[in-house]
Design a protein around this motif. Structure first.
Motif, mmCIF file in Angstrom:
data_model
loop_
_atom_site.group_PDB
_atom_site.id
_atom_site.type_symbol
_atom_site.label_atom_id
_atom_site.label_comp_id
_atom_site.label_asym_id
_atom_site.label_seq_id
_atom_site.Cartn_x
_atom_site.Cartn_y
_atom_site.Cartn_z
ATOM 1 N N VAL A 93 -53.538 -71.138 26.835
ATOM 2 C CA VAL A 93 -53.397 -69.844 27.507
ATOM 3 C C VAL A 93 -53.687 -68.763 26.467
ATOM 4 C CG1 VAL A 93 -51.830 -68.276 28.702
ATOM 5 C CG2 VAL A 93 -51.720 -70.741 29.154
ATOM 6 N N ALA A 94 -54.630 -67.905 26.792
ATOM 7 C CA ALA A 94 -55.053 -66.849 25.871
ATOM 8 C C ALA A 94 -54.783 -65.477 26.464
ATOM 9 C CB ALA A 94 -56.540 -66.983 25.567
ATOM 10 N N SER A 95 -54.568 -64.523 25.575
ATOM 11 C CA SER A 95 -54.472 -63.120 25.936
ATOM 12 C C SER A 95 -55.299 -62.363 24.907
ATOM 13 C CB SER A 95 -53.013 -62.660 25.937
ATOM 14 O OG SER A 95 -52.388 -62.956 24.718
ATOM 15 N N ARG A 137 -64.596 -69.636 28.226
ATOM 16 C CA ARG A 137 -64.073 -69.327 29.567
ATOM 17 C C ARG A 137 -65.279 -69.085 30.452
ATOM 18 N NH1 ARG A 137 -62.246 -65.155 32.848
ATOM 19 N NH2 ARG A 137 -60.451 -65.776 34.105
ATOM 20 N N ASP A 138 -65.700 -67.851 30.621
ATOM 21 C CA ASP A 138 -66.967 -67.522 31.283
ATOM 22 C C ASP A 138 -67.962 -67.224 30.177
ATOM 23 O OD1 ASP A 138 -65.808 -67.756 33.776
ATOM 24 O OD2 ASP A 138 -65.302 -65.631 33.908
ATOM 25 N N LYS A 153 -60.107 -57.777 21.324
ATOM 26 C CA LYS A 153 -60.681 -57.278 22.578
ATOM 27 C C LYS A 153 -62.165 -57.623 22.675
ATOM 28 C CE LYS A 153 -60.750 -53.244 25.561
ATOM 29 N NZ LYS A 153 -60.369 -51.834 25.698
ATOM 30 N N GLY A 154 -62.877 -57.552 21.565
ATOM 31 C CA GLY A 154 -64.310 -57.884 21.563
ATOM 32 C C GLY A 154 -64.563 -59.328 21.939
ATOM 33 N N ALA A 155 -63.763 -60.245 21.399
ATOM 34 C CA ALA A 155 -63.917 -61.664 21.732
ATOM 35 C C ALA A 155 -63.544 -61.922 23.183
ATOM 36 C CB ALA A 155 -63.066 -62.520 20.791
ATOM 37 N N ALA A 156 -62.465 -61.287 23.644
ATOM 38 C CA ALA A 156 -62.029 -61.458 25.035
ATOM 39 C C ALA A 156 -63.087 -60.942 26.007
ATOM 40 C CB ALA A 156 -60.698 -60.748 25.249
ATOM 41 N N ALA A 157 -63.691 -59.812 25.689
ATOM 42 C CA ALA A 157 -64.725 -59.247 26.561
ATOM 43 C C ALA A 157 -65.936 -60.179 26.640
ATOM 44 C CB ALA A 157 -65.146 -57.869 26.054
ATOM 45 N N ALA A 158 -66.273 -60.822 25.540
ATOM 46 C CA ALA A 158 -67.439 -61.704 25.504
ATOM 47 C C ALA A 158 -67.291 -62.922 26.412
ATOM 48 C CB ALA A 158 -67.707 -62.152 24.063
ATOM 49 N N ILE A 159 -66.053 -63.316 26.716
ATOM 50 C CA ILE A 159 -65.841 -64.486 27.578
ATOM 51 C C ILE A 159 -65.209 -64.113 28.922
ATOM 52 C CG2 ILE A 159 -65.765 -66.121 25.682
ATOM 53 C CD1 ILE A 159 -62.672 -66.169 26.029
ATOM 54 N N LEU A 199 -62.409 -62.369 29.574
ATOM 55 C CA LEU A 199 -60.951 -62.400 29.656
ATOM 56 C C LEU A 199 -60.347 -61.015 29.888
ATOM 57 C CD1 LEU A 199 -58.540 -64.381 29.474
ATOM 58 C CD2 LEU A 199 -58.392 -63.801 27.055
ATOM 59 N N THR A 200 -61.063 -59.957 29.555
ATOM 60 C CA THR A 200 -60.490 -58.617 29.715
ATOM 61 C C THR A 200 -60.313 -58.244 31.188
ATOM 62 O OG1 THR A 200 -62.690 -57.630 29.482
ATOM 63 C CG2 THR A 200 -61.304 -57.712 27.511
ATOM 64 N N ARG A 201 -61.056 -58.892 32.070
ATOM 65 C CA ARG A 201 -60.915 -58.604 33.508
ATOM 66 C C ARG A 201 -59.561 -59.058 34.036
ATOM 67 N NH1 ARG A 201 -66.261 -60.914 33.606
ATOM 68 N NH2 ARG A 201 -65.307 -62.805 34.418
ATOM 69 N N VAL A 202 -59.028 -60.154 33.477
ATOM 70 C CA VAL A 202 -57.765 -60.713 33.983
ATOM 71 C C VAL A 202 -56.599 -60.531 33.015
ATOM 72 C CG1 VAL A 202 -58.845 -62.379 35.520
ATOM 73 C CG2 VAL A 202 -58.378 -63.014 33.150
#
Length: 106
Positions: A21-23, A61-62, A85-91, A93-96
């Motif tokens: 589980v990632a945030s 993820r995506d 945030k940059g890594a999360a946006a790339a996959i 994750l920032t949407r959820v």
């Protein structure tokens, strides 16, 4: 007389992916991470409770991204890794905000 030491080659098996589980976090940009460097919310870094600093992980993820562990956390129960945030946006994750990801060592 010289002694010859046997050389042992250790071949590691390919890293197996693990679901976690990632945030993500980003508002702390500019503050110091646990390893002493400045946090860049746009970078490809992550926080983990126990992995050594400098460990590179492939997080999917995506899409997939390679991150480097440079901080400690997350400190919220049930979460295993905090992405910048940059890594999360790339996959995606920032949407959820929080979600399951596949993680393997690089």
């Amino acid at each position: 007389m010289k002694y010859l030491l046997p050389i042992l080659l250790v071949l590691s098996a390919p890293a197996r992916a693990e679901t976690m589980v990632a945030s993500y976090y980003g508002s702390e940009s500019g503050s110091r991470t646990a390893n002493g460097e400045r946090f860049n919310q746009h970078g490809m870094t992550a926080a983990h409770k126990t992995l050594p600093f400098g460990t590179k992980l492939r997080v999917c993820r995506d899409g997939c991204v390679t991150v480097r562990i440079n901080d400690r956390g997350p400190f919220i129960r049930g979460r295993h890794i905090d992405l910048s945030k940059g890594a999360a946006a790339a996959i995606g994750l920032t949407r959820v905000g929080v979600g399951r990801v596949e993680v393997s060592k690089e």
